[in-house]
Design a protein around this motif. Structure first.
Motif, PDB file in Angstrom:
ATOM      1  N   GLU A 351       0.827  -1.206   0.000  1.00 46.87           N
ATOM      2  CA  GLU A 351       0.000   0.000   0.000  1.00 46.87           C
ATOM      3  C   GLU A 351       0.870   1.268   0.000  1.00 46.87           C
ATOM      4  OE1 GLU A 351      -1.968  -3.322   2.355  1.00 46.87           O
ATOM      5  OE2 GLU A 351      -0.018  -2.309   2.319  1.00 46.87           O
ATOM      6  N   PHE A 352       1.941   1.226   0.781  1.00 44.93           N
ATOM      7  CA  PHE A 352       2.851   2.375   0.879  1.00 44.93           C
ATOM      8  C   PHE A 352       3.570   2.580  -0.448  1.00 44.93           C
ATOM      9  CE2 PHE A 352       6.270   5.026   2.363  1.00 44.93           C
ATOM     10  CZ  PHE A 352       5.815   5.630   3.531  1.00 44.93           C
ATOM     11  N   LYS A 353       4.063   1.483  -1.027  1.00 48.49           N
ATOM     12  CA  LYS A 353       4.778   1.538  -2.305  1.00 48.49           C
ATOM     13  C   LYS A 353       3.870   2.062  -3.412  1.00 48.49           C
ATOM     14  CE  LYS A 353       5.307  -2.177  -4.731  1.00 48.49           C
ATOM     15  NZ  LYS A 353       5.720  -3.519  -5.224  1.00 48.49           N
ATOM     16  N   GLN A 354       2.631   1.585  -3.436  1.00 47.15           N
ATOM     17  CA  GLN A 354       1.693   1.999  -4.480  1.00 47.15           C
ATOM     18  C   GLN A 354       1.379   3.488  -4.378  1.00 47.15           C
ATOM     19  OE1 GLN A 354      -1.855  -0.356  -4.546  1.00 47.15           O
ATOM     20  NE2 GLN A 354      -2.765   0.739  -6.254  1.00 47.15           N
ATOM     21  N   SER A 355       1.238   3.980  -3.156  1.00 44.33           N
ATOM     22  CA  SER A 355       0.966   5.400  -2.968  1.00 44.33           C
ATOM     23  C   SER A 355       2.134   6.245  -3.460  1.00 44.33           C
ATOM     24  CB  SER A 355       0.680   5.692  -1.497  1.00 44.33           C
ATOM     25  OG  SER A 355       0.431   7.063  -1.292  1.00 44.33           O
ATOM     26  N   LEU A 356       3.360   5.837  -3.148  1.00 48.21           N
ATOM     27  CA  LEU A 356       4.543   6.576  -3.607  1.00 48.21           C
ATOM     28  C   LEU A 356       4.598   6.639  -5.131  1.00 48.21           C
ATOM     29  CD1 LEU A 356       7.320   5.262  -1.190  1.00 48.21           C
ATOM     30  CD2 LEU A 356       6.533   7.622  -1.392  1.00 48.21           C
ATOM     31  N   ALA A 357       4.172   5.556  -5.783  1.00 48.53           N
ATOM     32  CA  ALA A 357       4.237   5.495  -7.247  1.00 48.53           C
ATOM     33  C   ALA A 357       3.330   6.531  -7.907  1.00 48.53           C
ATOM     34  CB  ALA A 357       3.874   4.097  -7.721  1.00 48.53           C
ATOM     35  N   THR A 358       2.321   6.986  -7.188  1.00 49.24           N
ATOM     36  CA  THR A 358       1.365   7.939  -7.772  1.00 49.24           C
ATOM     37  C   THR A 358       1.759   9.391  -7.524  1.00 49.24           C
ATOM     38  OG1 THR A 358      -0.032   8.023  -5.782  1.00 49.24           O
ATOM     39  CG2 THR A 358      -0.487   6.279  -7.395  1.00 49.24           C
ATOM     40  N   LEU A 359       2.795   9.629  -6.728  1.00 45.98           N
ATOM     41  CA  LEU A 359       3.151  10.987  -6.320  1.00 45.98           C
ATOM     42  C   LEU A 359       4.281  11.560  -7.159  1.00 45.98           C
ATOM     43  CD1 LEU A 359       3.129  10.570  -2.411  1.00 45.98           C
ATOM     44  CD2 LEU A 359       1.301  11.497  -3.859  1.00 45.98           C
ATOM     45  N   GLU A 360       4.252  12.875  -7.333  1.00 46.76           N
ATOM     46  CA  GLU A 360       5.366  13.616  -7.901  1.00 46.76           C
ATOM     47  C   GLU A 360       6.167  14.214  -6.744  1.00 46.76           C
ATOM     48  OE1 GLU A 360       6.272  13.764 -11.029  1.00 46.76           O
ATOM     49  OE2 GLU A 360       4.571  12.520 -11.664  1.00 46.76           O
ATOM     50  N   PRO A 361       7.464  14.475  -6.940  1.00 47.94           N
ATOM     51  CA  PRO A 361       8.257  15.072  -5.859  1.00 47.94           C
ATOM     52  C   PRO A 361       7.596  16.323  -5.286  1.00 47.94           C
ATOM     53  CG  PRO A 361       9.702  14.370  -7.640  1.00 47.94           C
ATOM     54  CD  PRO A 361       8.295  14.174  -8.128  1.00 47.94           C
ATOM     55  N   GLY A 362       7.493  16.338  -3.971  1.00 52.50           N
ATOM     56  CA  GLY A 362       6.866  17.456  -3.266  1.00 52.50           C
ATOM     57  C   GLY A 362       5.415  17.229  -2.916  1.00 52.50           C
ATOM     58  N   GLU A 363       4.752  16.266  -3.572  1.00 54.71           N
ATOM     59  CA  GLU A 363       3.336  16.019  -3.337  1.00 54.71           C
ATOM     60  C   GLU A 363       3.091  15.212  -2.065  1.00 54.71           C
ATOM     61  OE1 GLU A 363       1.040  16.103  -7.624  1.00 54.71           O
ATOM     62  OE2 GLU A 363       1.731  14.171  -6.856  1.00 54.71           O
ATOM     63  N   TYR A 364       1.886  15.398  -1.503  1.00 55.03           N
ATOM     64  CA  TYR A 364       1.442  14.651  -0.330  1.00 55.03           C
ATOM     65  C   TYR A 364       0.346  13.669  -0.738  1.00 55.03           C
ATOM     66  CZ  TYR A 364       3.737  18.424   2.248  1.00 55.03           C
ATOM     67  OH  TYR A 364       4.651  19.338   2.720  1.00 55.03           O
ATOM     68  N   SER A 365       0.339  12.525  -0.107  1.00 55.94           N
ATOM     69  CA  SER A 365      -0.722  11.540  -0.359  1.00 55.94           C
ATOM     70  C   SER A 365      -1.942  11.858   0.498  1.00 55.94           C
ATOM     71  CB  SER A 365      -0.236  10.130  -0.008  1.00 55.94           C
ATOM     72  OG  SER A 365      -0.112   9.999   1.420  1.00 55.94           O
ATOM     73  N   ASP A 366      -3.058  11.243   0.162  1.00 54.40           N
ATOM     74  CA  ASP A 366      -4.152  11.152   1.108  1.00 54.40           C
ATOM     75  C   ASP A 366      -3.771  10.098   2.145  1.00 54.40           C
ATOM     76  OD1 ASP A 366      -5.802  13.055  -0.078  1.00 54.40           O
ATOM     77  OD2 ASP A 366      -6.624  11.592  -1.502  1.00 54.40           O
ATOM     78  N   PRO A 367      -4.456  10.035   3.284  1.00 54.28           N
ATOM     79  CA  PRO A 367      -4.126   8.994   4.267  1.00 54.28           C
ATOM     80  C   PRO A 367      -4.170   7.594   3.654  1.00 54.28           C
ATOM     81  CG  PRO A 367      -5.561  10.620   5.249  1.00 54.28           C
ATOM     82  CD  PRO A 367      -5.479  10.969   3.792  1.00 54.28           C
ATOM     83  N   VAL A 368      -3.142   6.803   3.937  1.00 53.55           N
ATOM     84  CA  VAL A 368      -2.988   5.459   3.376  1.00 53.55           C
ATOM     85  C   VAL A 368      -2.990   4.458   4.521  1.00 53.55           C
ATOM     86  CG1 VAL A 368      -1.483   3.914   2.072  1.00 53.55           C
ATOM     87  CG2 VAL A 368      -1.654   6.330   1.433  1.00 53.55           C
ATOM     88  N   ARG A 369      -3.824   3.421   4.407  1.00 52.93           N
ATOM     89  CA  ARG A 369      -3.892   2.387   5.450  1.00 52.93           C
ATOM     90  C   ARG A 369      -2.996   1.219   5.076  1.00 52.93           C
ATOM     91  NH1 ARG A 369      -3.807  -0.436   9.612  1.00 52.93           N
ATOM     92  NH2 ARG A 369      -5.557  -0.599  11.069  1.00 52.93           N
TER      93      ARG A 369
END
Length: 427
Positions: A351-369
């Protein structure tokens, strides 16, 4: 009304023999410490193995041999789940749903598509969910108990780095078949001789053309017996040391053994081989804030805390690093303001890896479980790994850890099995 009650009473009396007959359809097959394995569980597992074998056009040994292997797998499963109860290990529904979504995504499907496929195969989605939950729980139990048994010395890392350097960019991977003729707990010379004789007989059958997978299911004491002894693809540096030394220089289709270890005699088959292409690996630098739900802090409140933190950081009303130091439940990164440093994203949970894959440098994710709790993640940067010495050492450490984890997992399971009270009830 009295006629209705009398009729209801008579219908209950009449149905009692049928109810008793229904209840007798299931029984206790094995007593496992404080738990039991039911006959229905044994039959279900045997049916699943038969169905998979039929789908793969694979021959199976006798029903008796298949039942024995199924019982052994269920005993180990039961013991691990009992230990999970004692350790208080649980998997919440949100965590389970996220894992199933990740499994579906990795297969290029959606959760509704998974439901449809399960329905087509006659498998209950609820049963599937609980099976995944149990696998996650058993994985946590193994990690918690096996990790502390592993010690890797700096010299081991240095030696493996030297080997990797010598091998250069081309390394081999092996798909191994494994049959273990195991030793009993209180080993005698007679037991060793008997196990060696059995191993020699199995090897002769294999040399005479018998199917490896069928013999593995019938005779192996290894944890992968019900999978036809298939250990999957492994780099030579990640497999048990005993196997790594034995397979070097061997070709596809060759049989190796019997090889003696503390567990018994091993017979290996090189099912296939393939080379490794050296590729550049992208690394990520990220930081996070971890909030762990509890009896006091609900899942919803934990998630909303992180949503609030994100709003505050984006509005420049709060500093991410300070929030991490004050609130994050990850003690290692909290002291560094949530900074996780440079890392291969493969080291993170899915879940953590998948969230990182969707982000650009500087961006924040939504809460990830994840299995650890709720995360607010910021991707700081990406880079291409340049294979520095530190990277080589990290790779060597991970290979050594994987090798020792596999070895110690087998030892831990065997010790747990040997120390447990097991009674297989006769038919």
């Amino acid at each position: 009304m009295k006629y209705f009650i009398r009729g209801l009473f008579l219908s209950l009396v009449i149905s009692l023999p049928a109810l008793a007959q229904m209840q007798m359809l299931d029984r206790v097959a094995v007593i496992v410490d404080q738990g039991v394995v039911l006959e229905s569980e044994v039959r279900k597992l045997v049916s699943e193995v038969k169905a998979e074998a039929a789908a793969n056009n694979q021959e199976l040994p006798s029903d008796a041999a298949l039942r024995t292997q199924a019982i052994e797998r269920l005993i180990l499963r039961n013991l691990q789940l009992q230990m999970a109860d004692r350790m208080g290990i649980q998997v919440s529904d949100p965590q389970l749903d996220q894992t199933i979504a990740n499994i579906a995504a990795n297969e290029g499907a959606t959760v509704p598509q998974v439901r449809e496929e399960l329905m087509r195969q006659g498998i209950s989605y609820d049963d599937y969910r609980e099976q995944i939950r149990e696998e996650m729980i058993m994985g946590e139990v193994r990690r918690a108990n096996v990790r502390r048994r592993i010690y890797i010395t700096p010299q081991e890392i240095t030696n493996l780095v030297d080997v990797i350097d010598q091998q250069g960019s081309e390394q081999a991977e092996y798909e191994l078949g494994h049959i273990l003729i195991g030793f009993p707990p209180d080993l005698t010379d007679e037991d060793v001789a008997e196990a060696r004789e059995r191993a020699d007989r199995v090897l002769k059958l294999l040399n005479d053309g018998s199917e490896f997978a069928r013999l593995a299911i019938a005779a192996s004491s290894g944890s992968e017996a019900l999978d036809g002894g298939n250990m999957g693809w492994m780099n030579i540096n990640a497999m048990p040391s005993l196997f790594a030394e034995a397979v070097q220089g061997k070709r596809k289709g060759e049989l190796i053994g019997p090889i003696r270890s503390g567990a018994g005699f091993h017979i290996l088959k090189i099912i296939d081989t393939r080379g490794i292409e050296v590729v550049e690996v992208e690394e990520v630098k990220a930081r996070h804030i971890l909030i762990e739900p509890s009896i006091i802090l609900s899942e919803e409140r934990a998630k909303n805390m992180l949503l609030k933190f994100k709003e505050q950081v984006l509005a420049d009303e709060a500093d991410f690093a300070e929030l991490a130091k004050e609130h994050s439940a990850d003690p290692g990164s909290a002291l560094r303001g949530g900074d996780l440093g440079w890392a291969n994203p493969e080291m993170y949970v899915p879940e953590f890896k998948q969230s990182l894959a969707t982000l650009e440098p500087g961006e924040y994710s939504d809460p990830v479980r994840t299995q650890h709790g709720w995360h607010l993640i910021q991707l700081l940067d990406r880079r291409i790994d340049d294979a520095t010495e530190q990277r080589k050492e990290d790779k060597a450490y991970q290979l050594l850890f994987n090798r020792k984890f596999a070895e110690e997992s087998e030892n831990w399971l065997r010790e747990m099995r040997d120390s447990a009270y097991i009674e297989v009830l006769s038919d």
